[in-house]
Design a protein around this motif. Structure first.
Motif, PDB file in Angstrom:
ATOM      1  N   LEU A  35       4.422   3.864 -20.462  1.00 43.27           N
ATOM      2  CA  LEU A  35       3.871   4.532 -19.287  1.00 43.27           C
ATOM      3  C   LEU A  35       2.352   4.435 -19.349  1.00 43.27           C
ATOM      4  O   LEU A  35       1.714   4.972 -20.250  1.00 43.27           O
ATOM      5  CB  LEU A  35       4.304   5.996 -19.237  1.00 43.27           C
ATOM      6  CG  LEU A  35       3.753   6.824 -18.066  1.00 43.27           C
ATOM      7  CD1 LEU A  35       4.278   6.291 -16.730  1.00 43.27           C
ATOM      8  CD2 LEU A  35       4.112   8.304 -18.242  1.00 43.27           C
ATOM      9  N   ASP A  36       1.765   3.734 -18.390  1.00 46.07           N
ATOM     10  CA  ASP A  36       0.324   3.489 -18.340  1.00 46.07           C
ATOM     11  C   ASP A  36      -0.331   4.619 -17.535  1.00 46.07           C
ATOM     12  O   ASP A  36      -0.256   4.653 -16.302  1.00 46.07           O
ATOM     13  CB  ASP A  36       0.069   2.137 -17.680  1.00 46.07           C
ATOM     14  CG  ASP A  36      -1.390   1.719 -17.738  1.00 46.07           C
ATOM     15  OD1 ASP A  36      -2.267   2.601 -17.763  1.00 46.07           O
ATOM     16  OD2 ASP A  36      -1.656   0.504 -17.727  1.00 46.07           O
ATOM     17  N   THR A  37      -0.974   5.545 -18.242  1.00 45.11           N
ATOM     18  CA  THR A  37      -1.581   6.698 -17.596  1.00 45.11           C
ATOM     19  C   THR A  37      -2.693   6.303 -16.641  1.00 45.11           C
ATOM     20  O   THR A  37      -2.844   6.895 -15.565  1.00 45.11           O
ATOM     21  CB  THR A  37      -2.128   7.673 -18.656  1.00 45.11           C
ATOM     22  OG1 THR A  37      -1.079   8.025 -19.564  1.00 45.11           O
ATOM     23  CG2 THR A  37      -2.675   8.922 -18.012  1.00 45.11           C
ATOM     24  N   VAL A  38      -3.481   5.290 -17.018  1.00 48.91           N
ATOM     25  CA  VAL A  38      -4.573   4.839 -16.157  1.00 48.91           C
ATOM     26  C   VAL A  38      -4.023   4.275 -14.850  1.00 48.91           C
ATOM     27  O   VAL A  38      -4.521   4.571 -13.756  1.00 48.91           O
ATOM     28  CB  VAL A  38      -5.437   3.782 -16.886  1.00 48.91           C
ATOM     29  CG1 VAL A  38      -6.481   3.205 -15.939  1.00 48.91           C
ATOM     30  CG2 VAL A  38      -6.106   4.389 -18.112  1.00 48.91           C
ATOM     31  N   ALA A  39      -2.964   3.482 -14.945  1.00 48.44           N
ATOM     32  CA  ALA A  39      -2.360   2.906 -13.745  1.00 48.44           C
ATOM     33  C   ALA A  39      -1.732   3.995 -12.872  1.00 48.44           C
ATOM     34  O   ALA A  39      -1.771   3.916 -11.637  1.00 48.44           O
ATOM     35  CB  ALA A  39      -1.304   1.871 -14.130  1.00 48.44           C
ATOM     36  N   LEU A  40      -1.172   5.026 -13.497  1.00 48.02           N
ATOM     37  CA  LEU A  40      -0.587   6.127 -12.739  1.00 48.02           C
ATOM     38  C   LEU A  40      -1.670   6.865 -11.950  1.00 48.02           C
ATOM     39  O   LEU A  40      -1.475   7.192 -10.769  1.00 48.02           O
ATOM     40  CB  LEU A  40       0.135   7.087 -13.689  1.00 48.02           C
ATOM     41  CG  LEU A  40       0.857   8.276 -13.041  1.00 48.02           C
ATOM     42  CD1 LEU A  40       1.960   7.792 -12.103  1.00 48.02           C
ATOM     43  CD2 LEU A  40       1.432   9.198 -14.115  1.00 48.02           C
ATOM     44  N   ALA A  41      -2.807   7.108 -12.599  1.00 42.18           N
ATOM     45  CA  ALA A  41      -3.920   7.765 -11.910  1.00 42.18           C
ATOM     46  C   ALA A  41      -4.437   6.895 -10.766  1.00 42.18           C
ATOM     47  O   ALA A  41      -4.768   7.396  -9.681  1.00 42.18           O
ATOM     48  CB  ALA A  41      -5.035   8.072 -12.899  1.00 42.18           C
ATOM     49  N   GLN A  42      -4.496   5.599 -10.996  1.00 41.29           N
ATOM     50  CA  GLN A  42      -4.947   4.673  -9.955  1.00 41.29           C
ATOM     51  C   GLN A  42      -3.978   4.680  -8.778  1.00 41.29           C
ATOM     52  O   GLN A  42      -4.395   4.697  -7.611  1.00 41.29           O
ATOM     53  CB  GLN A  42      -5.075   3.261 -10.533  1.00 41.29           C
ATOM     54  CG  GLN A  42      -5.600   2.227  -9.536  1.00 41.29           C
ATOM     55  CD  GLN A  42      -5.642   0.820 -10.131  1.00 41.29           C
ATOM     56  OE1 GLN A  42      -5.321   0.623 -11.312  1.00 41.29           O
ATOM     57  NE2 GLN A  42      -6.032  -0.144  -9.319  1.00 41.29           N
ATOM     58  N   ALA A  43      -2.697   4.678  -9.075  1.00 36.77           N
ATOM     59  CA  ALA A  43      -1.686   4.694  -8.011  1.00 36.77           C
ATOM     60  C   ALA A  43      -1.778   5.980  -7.193  1.00 36.77           C
ATOM     61  O   ALA A  43      -1.659   5.960  -5.956  1.00 36.77           O
ATOM     62  CB  ALA A  43      -0.293   4.551  -8.626  1.00 36.77           C
ATOM     63  N   PHE A  44      -1.996   7.105  -7.868  1.00 34.96           N
ATOM     64  CA  PHE A  44      -2.106   8.380  -7.162  1.00 34.96           C
ATOM     65  C   PHE A  44      -3.354   8.407  -6.284  1.00 34.96           C
ATOM     66  O   PHE A  44      -3.331   8.935  -5.162  1.00 34.96           O
ATOM     67  CB  PHE A  44      -2.116   9.532  -8.163  1.00 34.96           C
ATOM     68  CG  PHE A  44      -1.988  10.897  -7.539  1.00 34.96           C
ATOM     69  CD1 PHE A  44      -1.109  11.128  -6.497  1.00 34.96           C
ATOM     70  CD2 PHE A  44      -2.749  11.955  -8.011  1.00 34.96           C
ATOM     71  CE1 PHE A  44      -0.984  12.387  -5.926  1.00 34.96           C
ATOM     72  CE2 PHE A  44      -2.632  13.223  -7.452  1.00 34.96           C
ATOM     73  CZ  PHE A  44      -1.762  13.440  -6.408  1.00 34.96           C
ATOM     74  N   ALA A  45      -4.434   7.819  -6.774  1.00 32.05           N
ATOM     75  CA  ALA A  45      -5.663   7.750  -5.977  1.00 32.05           C
ATOM     76  C   ALA A  45      -5.439   6.946  -4.700  1.00 32.05           C
ATOM     77  O   ALA A  45      -5.893   7.327  -3.610  1.00 32.05           O
ATOM     78  CB  ALA A  45      -6.784   7.137  -6.807  1.00 32.05           C
ATOM     79  N   ILE A  46      -4.726   5.834  -4.827  1.00 31.08           N
ATOM     80  CA  ILE A  46      -4.437   5.006  -3.646  1.00 31.08           C
ATOM     81  C   ILE A  46      -3.523   5.757  -2.687  1.00 31.08           C
ATOM     82  O   ILE A  46      -3.702   5.712  -1.462  1.00 31.08           O
ATOM     83  CB  ILE A  46      -3.795   3.671  -4.077  1.00 31.08           C
ATOM     84  CG1 ILE A  46      -4.767   2.866  -4.946  1.00 31.08           C
ATOM     85  CG2 ILE A  46      -3.372   2.850  -2.859  1.00 31.08           C
ATOM     86  CD1 ILE A  46      -4.136   1.654  -5.602  1.00 31.08           C
ATOM     87  N   LEU A  47      -2.553   6.472  -3.238  1.00 34.44           N
ATOM     88  CA  LEU A  47      -1.635   7.251  -2.407  1.00 34.44           C
ATOM     89  C   LEU A  47      -2.399   8.322  -1.630  1.00 34.44           C
ATOM     90  O   LEU A  47      -2.138   8.536  -0.441  1.00 34.44           O
ATOM     91  CB  LEU A  47      -0.560   7.895  -3.288  1.00 34.44           C
ATOM     92  CG  LEU A  47       0.611   8.559  -2.560  1.00 34.44           C
ATOM     93  CD1 LEU A  47       1.513   7.505  -1.914  1.00 34.44           C
ATOM     94  CD2 LEU A  47       1.431   9.423  -3.523  1.00 34.44           C
ATOM     95  N   ARG A  48      -3.347   8.977  -2.284  1.00 37.83           N
ATOM     96  CA  ARG A  48      -4.143  10.017  -1.624  1.00 37.83           C
ATOM     97  C   ARG A  48      -5.017   9.436  -0.524  1.00 37.83           C
ATOM     98  O   ARG A  48      -5.252  10.069   0.505  1.00 37.83           O
ATOM     99  CB  ARG A  48      -5.003  10.753  -2.651  1.00 37.83           C
ATOM    100  CG  ARG A  48      -4.200  11.561  -3.660  1.00 37.83           C
ATOM    101  CD  ARG A  48      -5.100  12.142  -4.738  1.00 37.83           C
ATOM    102  NE  ARG A  48      -5.773  13.358  -4.293  1.00 37.83           N
ATOM    103  CZ  ARG A  48      -7.028  13.643  -4.515  1.00 37.83           C
ATOM    104  NH1 ARG A  48      -7.815  12.769  -5.144  1.00 37.83           N
ATOM    105  NH2 ARG A  48      -7.560  14.783  -4.107  1.00 37.83           N
ATOM    106  N   GLN A  49      -5.497   8.223  -0.738  1.00 38.32           N
ATOM    107  CA  GLN A  49      -6.305   7.578   0.304  1.00 38.32           C
ATOM    108  C   GLN A  49      -5.442   7.207   1.509  1.00 38.32           C
ATOM    109  O   GLN A  49      -5.875   7.327   2.662  1.00 38.32           O
ATOM    110  CB  GLN A  49      -6.973   6.328  -0.265  1.00 38.32           C
ATOM    111  CG  GLN A  49      -8.072   6.616  -1.284  1.00 38.32           C
ATOM    112  CD  GLN A  49      -8.546   5.363  -2.005  1.00 38.32           C
ATOM    113  OE1 GLN A  49      -8.096   4.261  -1.708  1.00 38.32           O
ATOM    114  NE2 GLN A  49      -9.446   5.529  -2.962  1.00 38.32           N
ATOM    115  N   ALA A  50      -4.226   6.774   1.240  1.00 34.30           N
ATOM    116  CA  ALA A  50      -3.336   6.363   2.326  1.00 34.30           C
ATOM    117  C   ALA A  50      -2.784   7.564   3.095  1.00 34.30           C
ATOM    118  O   ALA A  50      -2.528   7.472   4.301  1.00 34.30           O
ATOM    119  CB  ALA A  50      -2.190   5.533   1.764  1.00 34.30           C
TER     120      ALA A  50
END
Length: 402
Positions: A35-50
């Motif tokens: 589980l890549d924590t950095v990638a998870l945070a990045q994905a959540f950031a993109i989700l919040r932008q969308a």
């Protein structure tokens, strides 16, 4: 005090109740692998932008009315703790009225539970499951360096706005009165995490139960409802007709034009069922009665206005609000959990619905889902006897199709 320039809109009546009690709902994926924590945070950031509503928070406006406030400067609520992965809310911090958060509990054997939490005022179960699938799609794209081009969505509308747009002449939603709200607020909520009780059928048994429903002219929801009613009546040693059963109904596909999952917050009606006093112990007949009552409520429009029948029964109950709460039975059917994509080095082994302790959950709801082909009913504060009886009734219905 908040700045009026940041206010998106006030909450509608169908949303305010969830704000009043601070109700969050969690969608937990139990994973194994890298589980890549950095990638998870990045994905959540993109989700919040969308989906900008996920970067908002819920506040009181200058006139002390609940409202959605845009808060893009507010850091994303994403955290990680080490602990028991079977408790997805272990170590959950204060969410500070944020509308969404991600909480990860890591085990010591390459396992973890990743939970997306959304405030119920801005998203119902179907909306949040859509967001959950988007989150895992984005996570996989981030890990594999796949191209990402998310489309920005508007803030979701309230049910009242969506109905008004469609020219539906439907009266105000029936909401709990002050006496019922006070009874909920005064309900005894055990400290600490609630114990999850799970009833699950195999994929084969789930398929047989579906076949039983089709043959009998009812649905999975009708069959599970009948099993729940029978199990509670037996464990409480009361008649089925003394129980007041209610559950939300997703209205998106029942509106024209249809409402997309992220277009509305709580696009839900409420179904109410009270068994006939002379109802027997025929589970298939009871399931058909539940289904028939739902169809009638949709046809008459009663489901669209909240549970007016339910509130009428509550207000007319001789035992008062506290006594009525003891006769309530609540379920919510999230249906089939959408496919959750993952990279090759991570697998999702299970899915759990979770709800932080809250007065609104003092009457523990039964969350009905189908994940990986398996029907599952999750709840809390349930007796072992009720759980056993529920499983027995479901398996008897499975056998009826063979």
């Amino acid at each position: 005090m908040t700045s009026s320039q940041l206010l998106v809109r006030p909450l509608a009546p169908s949303e305010v109740l969830h704000f009043r009690f601070g109700l969050y709902v969690g969608y937990a994926a139990q994973v194994r692998g890298l589980l890549d924590t950095v990638a998870l945070a990045q994905a959540f950031a993109i989700l919040r932008q969308a989906y900008p509503v996920l970067s908002a928070r819920l506040v009181l406006d200058p006139s002390s009315q609940p409202a959605i406030e845009a808060a893009p400067e507010l850091s994303a609520a994403i955290d990680e703790v080490s602990g028991p992965i079977d408790n997805p809310l272990f170590g959950l911090p204060d969410l500070d009225d944020r509308t969404a958060a991600i909480h990860t509990v890591r085990g010591n054997d390459n396992t973890a539970t990743v939970t997306l939490l959304t405030h119920h005022a801005i998203a119902d179960g179907h909306h949040s499951l859509y967001l959950l699938a988007e989150l895992w799609h984005l996570y996989t794209a981030c890990v594999t360096d796949a191209p990402i081009a998310p489309r920005r969505h508007d803030y979701p509308h309230s049910l009242e706005h969506l109905l008004d747009q469609r020219g539906m002449g439907i009266g105000p939603t029936a909401l709990p009165d002050d006496a019922m709200l006070e009874a909920l607020a005064a309900a005894d909520i055990p400290p600490g995490p609630t114990e999850r009780v799970r009833t699950r059928l195999s994929a084969a048994d789930t398929a047989s139960l579906l076949a039983a429903g089709r043959s009998a002219g009812t649905t999975i929801n009708g069959l599970v409802s009948a099993a729940l009613l029978a199990a509670h009546a037996q464990s409480r040693n009361v008649g089925i007709d003394t129980l007041h059963y209610t559950y939300p109904v997703d209205l998106r596909a029942r509106l024209t034009p249809r409402v997309g999952y992220p277009e509305g917050t709580n696009v839900l009606g409420m179904a109410y069922f009270a068994a006939d006093p002379d109802a027997g112990d025929d589970l298939l007949a009871l399931a058909r009665a539940v289904t028939s009552t739902l169809r009638e409520g949709i046809a008459t429009g009663a489901v669209f206005t909240g549970s007016a029948e339910f509130m009428s029964a509550a207000q007319g109950n001789s035992a008062g609000p506290e006594g009525f709460l003891s006769t309530m039975l609540v379920s919510t059917n999230w249906g089939i959990i959408p496919a959750l994509s993952t990279p090759a080095d991570l697998i999702i082994e299970d899915f759990y619905p979770v709800m932080p302790s809250n007065p609104m959950t003092s009457v523990a709801p039964y969350v009905i889902t189908t994940y990986d082909g398996q029907l599952t009913i999750d709840t809390s504060a349930q007796s072992t006897d009720t759980s056993r009886l529920l499983a027995e009734h479901l398996h008897s219905l499975v056998k009826s199709s063979r």
